[in-house]
Design a protein around this motif. Structure first.
Motif, PDB file in Angstrom:
ATOM      1  N   TYR A  69      12.469   6.118   3.185  1.00 48.02           N
ATOM      2  CA  TYR A  69      12.298   4.995   2.120  1.00 48.02           C
ATOM      3  C   TYR A  69      13.159   5.369   0.990  1.00 48.02           C
ATOM      4  O   TYR A  69      13.347   6.857   0.649  1.00 48.02           O
ATOM      5  CB  TYR A  69      10.799   4.932   1.483  1.00 48.02           C
TER       6      TYR A  69
ATOM      7  N   ARG B 161      11.344   1.445  -1.089  1.00 48.45           N
ATOM      8  CA  ARG B 161      11.828   0.536  -0.116  1.00 48.45           C
ATOM      9  C   ARG B 161      12.621   1.098   1.181  1.00 48.45           C
ATOM     10  O   ARG B 161      13.115   1.950   1.006  1.00 48.45           O
ATOM     11  CB  ARG B 161      12.905  -0.523  -0.575  1.00 48.45           C
TER      12      ARG B 161
ATOM     13  N   LEU C 245       8.328  -2.787   1.236  1.00 48.33           N
ATOM     14  CA  LEU C 245       8.141  -2.028  -0.050  1.00 48.33           C
ATOM     15  C   LEU C 245       6.671  -1.380   0.145  1.00 48.33           C
ATOM     16  O   LEU C 245       5.635  -1.785   0.480  1.00 48.33           O
ATOM     17  CB  LEU C 245       8.084  -3.015  -1.124  1.00 48.33           C
TER      18      LEU C 245
END
Length: 521
Positions: free
Chosen positions: A445, A462, A468
């Motif tokens: 992420y 993200r 998300l």
């Protein structure tokens, strides 16, 4: 009764002549002060005031033909009204509807009304000096002027604006499903249980409790450019032919504080600096910065970003109650990145600081406690603290992350890391690390947005697939208080977050989309 009606007709004709002449003399646009061509002005003047004056004189000399003369004058005034109304409709709303057109239309329409009254009553004697006879005429004239004032206001602004104000907050719906989509391109912020969203046509506010509309301010004539929360107001910027129209709305109710025009270039951001709204463009050709009082719209200052006789790019901006820090990239003599401190009240330059850059990364500035920090270079970025008032340079440190967030007198960084994601807090004035926390489950992420409110830090992450996740942590020690997935239809290239009063709102938007999806936490 005929005497009073006759007197009212004569008074209305007089008012119509004055209004028509004034309207033809006044500018028909706010941008450039443009008028219709001289031939058209002459035609309206002849059919309206001039012919009416000639008919008044002729009617007194030929009383037996008074009604025929009144009909001729009324028809000519009606033709002038049609011409004036058609011309007024041709004025581009983006140029600003000046007083000239609406006043001319009202004046010629008053001539039609006045001559219509004389057609009914005929031309003859008027009431004497008895005030009781003239009192109804005065009341009629005042009422007509008030109606005309409202008509002019509607023609200039009212027909373009669709505005509502908020009522009482509704009861929270426990079963409310988020996310919800709303017309918009920008999440402006969160204020007292409301999420404020900017769309191309204006501003909308929705209740966080159940997602219902709270208030709105929409315009059909001008496109919005930027908006921001400043001292309890939503300051929204609309583009015009020669500058911007700035409207300030009470964030809680949507009630209008002011709406004023300023000459400027296109604006990209609205920043808060105490009660001053700082409007700025961005990048190449950013143009002048404006400092505007968020309560009454007074322009406090105008500042041109330039060095060495050439304009500079605006790369970032941050505000505090005393100082506005502007990050510039100037090219008059090579590439020079400089931070400039402006007095919030006057716009006078307090200090400037030249950065030693390595690479092409643009200079950034953040407000932190009693000062500012600048971020230079590529990762790891070099962070320099400076006093807001004097610009004196203090401690420096290397940023332990890629996403910096000012939290009071500290800077909190989110970093994806090579092995494990983490967040860390550094005291801005001393460069001392306060805490560092490793984050599990966020491998792959990247941090994309962050905000802070009420002792919490909200960071939005993200992954490569577009999923998300929102992490909520304490500002005291970085301990995680909540983590959740955020629904997103695709890769959600645009994702922002805002928080206040214990609520956080995540906004996602597809590229070039006209709707924004809100998730409330």
């Amino acid at each position: 009764m005929n005497l009073i009606a006759r007197a009212a007709g004569v008074v209305v004709i007089g008012l119509g002549v004055v209004a028509t002449v004034a309207g033809l003399a006044l500018p028909w646009t706010m941008a450039g002060g443009r008028h219709p061509d001289l031939v058209t002005i002459a035609g309206v003047a002849f059919l309206g005031p001039l012919l009416s004056g000639l008919c008044v004189v002729y009617g007194r000399s030929e009383p037996r033909r008074s009604r025929l003369i009144s009909v001729v004058a009324g028809v000519a005034a009606a033709a002038a009204t049609v011409i004036a109304a058609a011309l007024a409709r041709l004025v581009e709303p983006s140029a600003g509807i000046g007083l000239g057109g609406p006043v001319t239309v009202v004046g010629t329409a008053a001539l039609v009304l006045g001559w219509g009254l004389l057609v009914v009553t005929g031309v003859g004697r008027l009431p004497g000096a008895n005030w009781r006879r003239w009192a109804p005429v005065g009341v009629f004239a005042v009422a007509l002027a008030v109606v005309a004032g409202y008509a002019i206001s509607w023609a200039r602004e009212g027909r373009f604006v669709d505005a509502t104000t908020a009522g009482a907050a509704p009861e929270t719906s426990q079963g409310q499903a988020w996310p919800q989509a709303f017309p918009g391109v920008q999440l402006v912020g969160v204020h007292k249980g409301l999420a404020v969203v900017r769309a191309a046509d204006g501003i909308r506010a929705v209740w966080l409790g159940n997602g219902t509309p709270a208030w709105q301010y929409l315009r059909s004539d001008l496109p919005s450019q930027a908006a921001g929360l400043v001292d309890g107001a939503v300051v929204v910027v609309f583009g015009t032919d020669d500058g911007v129209l700035v409207t300030a709305l009470d964030a809680a109710s949507g009630a209008e504080r002011f709406s004023r025009r300023y000459q400027s270039g296109k604006m990209a951001t609205v920043h808060a600096a105490g009660s001053t709204a700082v409007l700025s463009g961005a990048g190449i050709g950013a143009g002048d910065l404006l400092g505007i009082d968020s309560h009454d719209g007074t322009q406090r200052w105008r500042w041109t970003p330039a060095r060495g006789g050439a304009a500079c790019d605006v790369t970032d901006l941050a505000g505090s109650p005393q100082t506005v820090a502007v990050a510039l990239r100037c090219r008059a003599q090579g590439v020079d990145d400089v931070a400039v401190g402006l007095d919030t009240g006057s716009g006078a330059e307090r200090w400037s600081w030249h950065a030693i850059q390595r690479g092409t990364t643009e200079l950034r500035v953040l407000s932190s406690g009693a000062g500012f920090v600048t971020l230079t270079g590529a990762a790891p970025q070099r962070v320099t603290y400076m006093d807001a008032g004097s610009g004196s340079v203090g401690a420096r440190h290397e940023a332990p992350g890629t996403l910096p967030l000012a939290v009071g007198a500290s800077i909190v960084y989110a970093d994806p890391g090579s092995a494990k994601a983490r967040i860390a807090s550094v005291e801005a004035a001393t460069g001392k690390e306060q805490w560092k926390v490793d984050l599990a489950g966020l491998g792959g992420y990247q941090p994309v947005a962050a905000t802070t409110a009420d002792g919490r830090v909200y960071t939005l992450w993200r992954n490569t697939a577009g999923a998300l996740r929102l992490l909520t942590a304490s500002t005291n020690d970085g301990s995680t208080t909540e983590e959740r997935a955020i629904a997103c239809d695709t890769r959600c290239p645009e994702a922002t977050i805002a928080a206040a009063d214990g609520r956080a709102v995540v906004a996602t938007r597809e590229e070039k989309a006209t709707k924004v999806s809100l998730s409330v936490i």
